[in-house]
Design a protein around this motif. Structure first.
Motif, PDB file in Angstrom:
ATOM      1  N   MET A 447       0.874  -1.276  -0.029  1.00 55.69           N
ATOM      2  CA  MET A 447      -0.007  -0.085  -0.107  1.00 55.69           C
ATOM      3  C   MET A 447       1.057   1.225  -0.038  1.00 55.69           C
ATOM      4  SD  MET A 447      -2.869  -1.360   2.562  1.00 55.69           S
ATOM      5  CE  MET A 447      -4.250   0.262   2.500  1.00 55.69           C
ATOM      6  N   THR A 448       1.969   1.223   0.475  1.00 53.71           N
ATOM      7  CA  THR A 448       2.853   2.385   0.520  1.00 53.71           C
ATOM      8  C   THR A 448       3.485   2.598  -0.691  1.00 53.71           C
ATOM      9  OG1 THR A 448       3.417   2.002   2.916  1.00 53.71           O
ATOM     10  CG2 THR A 448       4.887   3.252   1.671  1.00 53.71           C
ATOM     11  N   ARG A 449       3.851   1.534  -1.418  1.00 53.39           N
ATOM     12  CA  ARG A 449       4.274   1.411  -2.721  1.00 53.39           C
ATOM     13  C   ARG A 449       3.449   2.189  -3.793  1.00 53.39           C
ATOM     14  NH1 ARG A 449       5.728  -3.447  -3.426  1.00 53.39           N
ATOM     15  NH2 ARG A 449       7.924  -3.146  -2.275  1.00 53.39           N
ATOM     16  N   ALA A 450       2.312   1.534  -3.660  1.00 50.95           N
ATOM     17  CA  ALA A 450       0.903   2.071  -4.488  1.00 50.95           C
ATOM     18  C   ALA A 450       0.750   3.489  -4.407  1.00 50.95           C
ATOM     19  CB  ALA A 450      -0.263   1.296  -4.099  1.00 50.95           C
ATOM     20  N   ALA A 451       0.683   3.874  -2.980  1.00 49.16           N
ATOM     21  CA  ALA A 451       0.370   5.577  -2.796  1.00 49.16           C
ATOM     22  C   ALA A 451       1.706   6.409  -3.386  1.00 49.16           C
ATOM     23  CB  ALA A 451       0.253   5.595  -1.037  1.00 49.16           C
ATOM     24  N   ALA A 452       2.701   5.888  -3.034  1.00 51.99           N
ATOM     25  CA  ALA A 452       4.061   6.822  -3.260  1.00 51.99           C
ATOM     26  C   ALA A 452       4.112   6.576  -4.843  1.00 51.99           C
ATOM     27  CB  ALA A 452       5.165   6.226  -2.711  1.00 51.99           C
ATOM     28  N   GLY A 453       3.588   5.652  -5.459  1.00 55.76           N
ATOM     29  CA  GLY A 453       3.826   5.442  -7.012  1.00 55.76           C
ATOM     30  C   GLY A 453       2.837   6.202  -7.845  1.00 55.76           C
ATOM     31  N   THR A 454       1.905   6.836  -6.939  1.00 53.68           N
ATOM     32  CA  THR A 454       0.590   7.511  -7.714  1.00 53.68           C
ATOM     33  C   THR A 454       0.962   9.171  -7.836  1.00 53.68           C
ATOM     34  OG1 THR A 454      -1.035   6.083  -7.036  1.00 53.68           O
ATOM     35  CG2 THR A 454      -1.795   8.295  -7.818  1.00 53.68           C
ATOM     36  N   ARG A 455       1.271   9.516  -9.109  1.00 56.46           N
ATOM     37  CA  ARG A 455       1.430  10.867  -9.132  1.00 56.46           C
ATOM     38  C   ARG A 455      -0.123  11.744  -8.995  1.00 56.46           C
ATOM     39  NH1 ARG A 455       4.456   8.274 -12.627  1.00 56.46           N
ATOM     40  NH2 ARG A 455       3.141   8.634 -14.330  1.00 56.46           N
ATOM     41  N   HIS A 456      -0.077  12.755  -8.295  1.00 54.88           N
ATOM     42  CA  HIS A 456      -1.210  13.076  -8.168  1.00 54.88           C
ATOM     43  C   HIS A 456      -1.529  14.706  -8.213  1.00 54.88           C
ATOM     44  CE1 HIS A 456       0.385  15.128  -4.303  1.00 54.88           C
ATOM     45  NE2 HIS A 456       1.059  13.983  -4.153  1.00 54.88           N
ATOM     46  N   GLY A 457      -2.458  15.323  -8.778  1.00 56.60           N
ATOM     47  CA  GLY A 457      -2.935  16.763  -8.813  1.00 56.60           C
ATOM     48  C   GLY A 457      -4.376  16.909  -9.044  1.00 56.60           C
ATOM     49  N   GLY A 458      -5.024  17.991  -9.299  1.00 57.32           N
ATOM     50  CA  GLY A 458      -6.250  18.458  -9.149  1.00 57.32           C
ATOM     51  C   GLY A 458      -6.365  19.755  -9.706  1.00 57.32           C
ATOM     52  N   VAL A 459      -7.714  20.252  -9.603  1.00 57.31           N
ATOM     53  CA  VAL A 459      -8.038  21.725 -10.198  1.00 57.31           C
ATOM     54  C   VAL A 459      -9.133  22.178  -9.187  1.00 57.31           C
ATOM     55  CG1 VAL A 459      -7.677  21.196 -12.437  1.00 57.31           C
ATOM     56  CG2 VAL A 459     -10.053  20.708 -11.628  1.00 57.31           C
ATOM     57  N   THR A 460      -8.801  23.346  -9.113  1.00 56.75           N
ATOM     58  CA  THR A 460      -9.702  24.114  -7.815  1.00 56.75           C
ATOM     59  C   THR A 460      -9.998  25.483  -8.366  1.00 56.75           C
ATOM     60  OG1 THR A 460     -10.306  24.620  -5.675  1.00 56.75           O
ATOM     61  CG2 THR A 460      -7.968  24.840  -6.283  1.00 56.75           C
ATOM     62  N   VAL A 461     -10.631  26.201  -7.708  1.00 57.38           N
ATOM     63  CA  VAL A 461     -10.915  27.755  -8.051  1.00 57.38           C
ATOM     64  C   VAL A 461     -10.262  28.598  -6.859  1.00 57.38           C
ATOM     65  CG1 VAL A 461     -12.747  29.665  -8.704  1.00 57.38           C
ATOM     66  CG2 VAL A 461     -12.995  27.235  -9.402  1.00 57.38           C
ATOM     67  N   ALA A 462      -9.848  29.357  -7.187  1.00 60.22           N
ATOM     68  CA  ALA A 462      -8.995  30.562  -6.196  1.00 60.22           C
ATOM     69  C   ALA A 462     -10.259  31.452  -5.623  1.00 60.22           C
ATOM     70  CB  ALA A 462      -8.150  31.651  -6.983  1.00 60.22           C
ATOM     71  N   VAL A 463     -10.448  31.430  -4.200  1.00 58.41           N
ATOM     72  CA  VAL A 463     -11.073  32.244  -3.340  1.00 58.41           C
ATOM     73  C   VAL A 463     -10.466  33.360  -2.856  1.00 58.41           C
ATOM     74  CG1 VAL A 463     -12.533  30.030  -2.632  1.00 58.41           C
ATOM     75  CG2 VAL A 463     -10.428  30.715  -1.231  1.00 58.41           C
ATOM     76  N   LYS A 464      -9.380  33.756  -3.012  1.00 54.73           N
ATOM     77  CA  LYS A 464      -8.647  34.810  -2.596  1.00 54.73           C
ATOM     78  C   LYS A 464      -7.533  34.944  -3.334  1.00 54.73           C
ATOM     79  CE  LYS A 464      -6.010  32.884   1.142  1.00 54.73           C
ATOM     80  NZ  LYS A 464      -6.067  32.836   2.524  1.00 54.73           N
ATOM     81  N   PRO A 465      -6.977  36.444  -3.685  1.00 61.41           N
ATOM     82  CA  PRO A 465      -5.916  36.537  -4.364  1.00 61.41           C
ATOM     83  C   PRO A 465      -4.449  36.134  -3.799  1.00 61.41           C
ATOM     84  CG  PRO A 465      -6.838  38.812  -3.433  1.00 61.41           C
ATOM     85  CD  PRO A 465      -7.654  37.805  -3.304  1.00 61.41           C
ATOM     86  N   GLY A 466      -3.391  35.919  -4.570  1.00 61.84           N
ATOM     87  CA  GLY A 466      -2.412  35.281  -3.762  1.00 61.84           C
ATOM     88  C   GLY A 466      -1.048  35.145  -4.993  1.00 61.84           C
ATOM     89  N   LEU A 467      -0.038  35.095  -4.513  1.00 58.38           N
ATOM     90  CA  LEU A 467       1.106  34.585  -5.240  1.00 58.38           C
ATOM     91  C   LEU A 467       1.366  32.851  -5.171  1.00 58.38           C
ATOM     92  CD1 LEU A 467       3.413  35.523  -7.195  1.00 58.38           C
ATOM     93  CD2 LEU A 467       4.782  35.968  -5.156  1.00 58.38           C
ATOM     94  N   THR A 468       1.307  32.459  -6.188  1.00 57.17           N
ATOM     95  CA  THR A 468       1.506  30.825  -6.227  1.00 57.17           C
ATOM     96  C   THR A 468       2.859  30.633  -6.890  1.00 57.17           C
ATOM     97  OG1 THR A 468       0.320  30.453  -8.257  1.00 57.17           O
ATOM     98  CG2 THR A 468      -0.899  30.785  -6.194  1.00 57.17           C
ATOM     99  N   SER A 469       3.095  29.379  -7.011  1.00 60.76           N
ATOM    100  CA  SER A 469       4.321  28.683  -8.000  1.00 60.76           C
ATOM    101  C   SER A 469       4.009  29.026  -9.307  1.00 60.76           C
ATOM    102  CB  SER A 469       4.483  27.464  -7.648  1.00 60.76           C
ATOM    103  OG  SER A 469       4.988  27.103  -6.170  1.00 60.76           O
ATOM    104  N   GLY A 470       2.864  29.158  -9.673  1.00 67.90           N
ATOM    105  CA  GLY A 470       2.419  29.263 -11.093  1.00 67.90           C
ATOM    106  C   GLY A 470       2.004  30.767 -11.760  1.00 67.90           C
ATOM    107  N   GLY A 471       2.287  31.843 -10.374  1.00 74.75           N
ATOM    108  CA  GLY A 471       2.259  33.356 -10.593  1.00 74.75           C
ATOM    109  C   GLY A 471       1.135  33.758  -9.796  1.00 74.75           C
ATOM    110  N   GLN A 472       0.799  35.023 -10.107  1.00 78.22           N
ATOM    111  CA  GLN A 472      -0.148  35.705  -9.249  1.00 78.22           C
ATOM    112  C   GLN A 472      -1.586  35.253  -9.506  1.00 78.22           C
ATOM    113  OE1 GLN A 472       0.337  38.014  -6.770  1.00 78.22           O
ATOM    114  NE2 GLN A 472      -1.867  38.161  -6.698  1.00 78.22           N
ATOM    115  N   CYS A 473      -2.338  35.031  -8.700  1.00 77.47           N
ATOM    116  CA  CYS A 473      -3.894  34.621  -9.146  1.00 77.47           C
ATOM    117  C   CYS A 473      -4.748  35.501  -8.443  1.00 77.47           C
ATOM    118  CB  CYS A 473      -4.173  33.039  -8.581  1.00 77.47           C
ATOM    119  SG  CYS A 473      -4.407  32.744  -6.665  1.00 77.47           S
ATOM    120  N   GLU A 474      -5.850  35.762  -8.939  1.00 75.70           N
ATOM    121  CA  GLU A 474      -7.220  36.435  -8.352  1.00 75.70           C
ATOM    122  C   GLU A 474      -8.294  35.601  -8.176  1.00 75.70           C
ATOM    123  OE1 GLU A 474      -6.510  39.759  -7.870  1.00 75.70           O
ATOM    124  OE2 GLU A 474      -4.650  39.654  -8.822  1.00 75.70           O
ATOM    125  N   VAL A 475      -9.123  36.163  -7.413  1.00 76.83           N
ATOM    126  CA  VAL A 475     -10.466  35.354  -7.053  1.00 76.83           C
ATOM    127  C   VAL A 475     -10.991  34.954  -8.368  1.00 76.83           C
ATOM    128  CG1 VAL A 475     -12.874  35.576  -6.040  1.00 76.83           C
ATOM    129  CG2 VAL A 475     -10.681  36.655  -4.989  1.00 76.83           C
TER     130      VAL A 475
END
Length: 558
Positions: A447-475
């Motif tokens: 189970m540890t190997r399976a969890a560690a071997g799963t590359r993960h991500g997702g999408v969401t919507v900004a609820v407040k402005p801020g600086l991220t690794s992908g650049g500045q975001c707005e609401v």
């Protein structure tokens, strides 16, 4: 007889105190009735000082300076080590007493400490100990420390030599300890003096003995001098004329345990004085026996609570908690023999919960804005009745609570094995390889190997402005999360989802899992599915209805 304290005498003071605590730890444990009847004050004091001495000795040996360190450096090293080694309420307070002594010796930067400097050190020790406790209680070690500080101040002001100051400290400590039953009703009812105060008396008596009978000591080990102690019980530590009132069987049952169920301790990095003050207030709201002590670099946190997770979350809001220790305080939580293997898994949405349940896991609902506490995880672990439990937090912000749960469960007789799944897709991957017929080691590894071997991500919507690794975001901006980091900022969730999938994919990708959230629309899901199918020939795409909030789409690639 000494007229000043040099580094050898300081070292000998610590060693002799450790030996005295070792000899009387069981006797002090038997006195322990406040703040809870857990019977370990003497043990905690001894282990705190014992481990601190071992740590200082090991560091000095490593640097080749054993027996060659000056007074200020010796005191500073001991203070730091005591804070890191502190165990329990009493151990933390002892570390603060040591810290107070150290602060004065370091500030003076002298090669030796005379009577006046020692008196200032004992005063600061009492101040630091009292400051560390959110709700100071008279009739405890704090009262004894205050009395010692006042006696030292008066003796030094009167021109007493070093031996005169330490002698007055011993008398004050004994008298203050004898008064504790009159200051604290629970002590009077039990017919004992305060356990922590008794430990501090040994600390002061050891100092006086070193001043009056000094032989240089360059080690941190017990020698013939430290072992030559009177080991007879100290009858003055009990109050035989005081008897607790008779109680009925029902009353006795009610008093078997009063107060919170758990002692939580951890070290805290990255908090300033204001953050530490806010943490004290929050922990005081959650529980009792609160101590937050240290400096801007490192803090020691101690609290008795029912909500383990709340205590940890408060620490996470203030800084970075680590070296978490959780100890059950109720006698009802004694270890019980258990057998078998079970899985407990966290789920952020109803669909995820159903998937995990069908795979054989006991499910705890946990997600953004409502993450499971360590106490809730512990209840689920207990509910399995299994001897071994694999725990899937399925969220980065729940891993710390899962570790605390594992420690508490171990003290109750259950072994919890935390798979550090940081997201739901890793948890689902881990459950996919769970084999109820295999032993815990085999399952944990797979189970540890399976969890560690799963590359993960997702999408969401900004609820407040801020600086991220992908650049500045707005609401309202679409955000793409890759391996827990916001690396993509865009205008369209579908386009961002495609980019997340492409970044997660590799030449060996075989399975893409799309976990659909509560706020996802069909167009988003279909666009992500097509992008996943187009990665390579033969790639399998699995679409699961997760129902999780905040993330319209969670993505896993194996």
């Amino acid at each position: 007889m000494l007229t000043v304290l040099d580094p050898h005498a300081l070292r000998r003071w610590a060693v002799l105190t450790r030996s005295a605590l070792a000899a009387r730890r069981a006797e002090i444990d038997a006195l322990n009735v406040f703040p809870v009847p857990d019977g370990d004050t003497g043990t905690n004091l001894y282990l705190t000082l014992d481990q601190a001495l071992d740590a200082v000795r090991a560091d000095h040996e490593r640097r080749g300076v054993l027996g060659q360190v000056g007074l200020a450096a010796e005191a500073s090293a001991m203070s730091r080590a005591a804070m890191l080694s502190a165990r329990g309420n009493s151990g933390v307070i002892l570390s603060q007493l040591v810290r107070g002594v150290s602060e004065e010796l370091v500030a003076a930067d002298a090669e030796v400490a005379d009577a006046r400097l020692l008196a200032r050190a004992m005063e600061t020790a009492a101040v630091r100990a009292r400051e560390s406790v959110v709700r100071p209680q008279e009739g405890t070690i704090l009262s004894v420390a205050d009395a010692v500080a006042e006696a030292a101040k008066e003796a030094a002001a009167a021109g007493e030599p070093l031996a005169g100051v330490t002698a007055r400290c011993v008398v004050a400590a004994r008298e203050a300890l004898a008064r504790t039953p009159s200051q604290l009703e629970v002590l009077a009812r039990a017919g004992v003096v305060d356990a922590g105060g008794a430990g501090y008396l040994l600390f002061v008596e050891a100092l006086d003995r070193v001043v009056r009978d000094h032989t240089p000591l360059d080690r941190y080990e017990v020698d013939d001098f430290t072992m030559n102690m009177d080991l007879r019980k100290r009858p003055e530590w009990s109050v035989p004329t005081v008897r607790p009132p008779a109680v009925s069987a029902g009353d006795a049952k009610d008093e078997e345990h009063q107060g919170p169920d758990f002692e939580v301790m951890y070290l805290l990095d990255g908090a300033d004085e204001d953050a530490a003050a806010r943490l004290r207030e929050e922990l005081d709201r959650l529980g009792d026996s609160v101590i937050v002590s240290g400096d801007r670099e490192l803090w020691k946190v101690h609290v008795h609570v029912d909500d383990i997770g709340g205590a940890l979350e408060a620490g996470m809001a203030a800084g970075r908690p680590h070296r978490v220790e959780v100890t059950p305080l109720t006698h009802a939580l004694r270890p019980q023999p258990r057998v078998g293997l079970a899985v407990v898994a966290c789920a952020a949405g109803p669909g995820i919960a159903e998937l995990l349940h069908q795979a054989g896991a006991a499910v705890v609902m946990s997600g953004p804005a409502r993450r499971a506490s360590a106490g809730e995880l512990l209840e689920a672990v207990r509910g399995t009745g299994a001897g071994d439990v694999i725990l899937l937090p399925n969220d980065r912000d729940t891993i710390l609570a899962a570790r605390a749960c594992a420690q508490a469960a171990g003290q109750e007789g259950q072994q919890v094995h935390v798979i550090e799944s940081g997201t739901a897709v890793q948890g689902i991957a881990a459950m996919a390889v769970h084999d109820p017929g295999a032993d815990v080691s085999t399952n944990e590894m797979a189970m540890t190997r399976a969890a560690a071997g799963t590359r993960h991500g997702g999408v969401t919507v900004a609820v407040k402005p801020g600086l991220t690794s992908g650049g500045q975001c707005e609401v309202g901006d679409a955000l793409g999360v890759v391996a827990g980091d916001i690396t993509i900022v865009g205008d369209d969730l579908g386009e961002v989802a495609v980019e997340v999938i492409e970044r997660l994919a590799s030449a060996g990708s075989e399975l893409v899992t799309l976990v659909v959230g509560a706020d996802a629309d069909e167009a988003l899901v279909e666009r992500a599915r097509q992008a996943a199918c187009g990665l390579s020939l033969g790639v399998e795409v699995e679409v699961l209805q997760g129902g999780q909030p905040a993330y319209p789409l969670l993505i896993g690639v194996e």
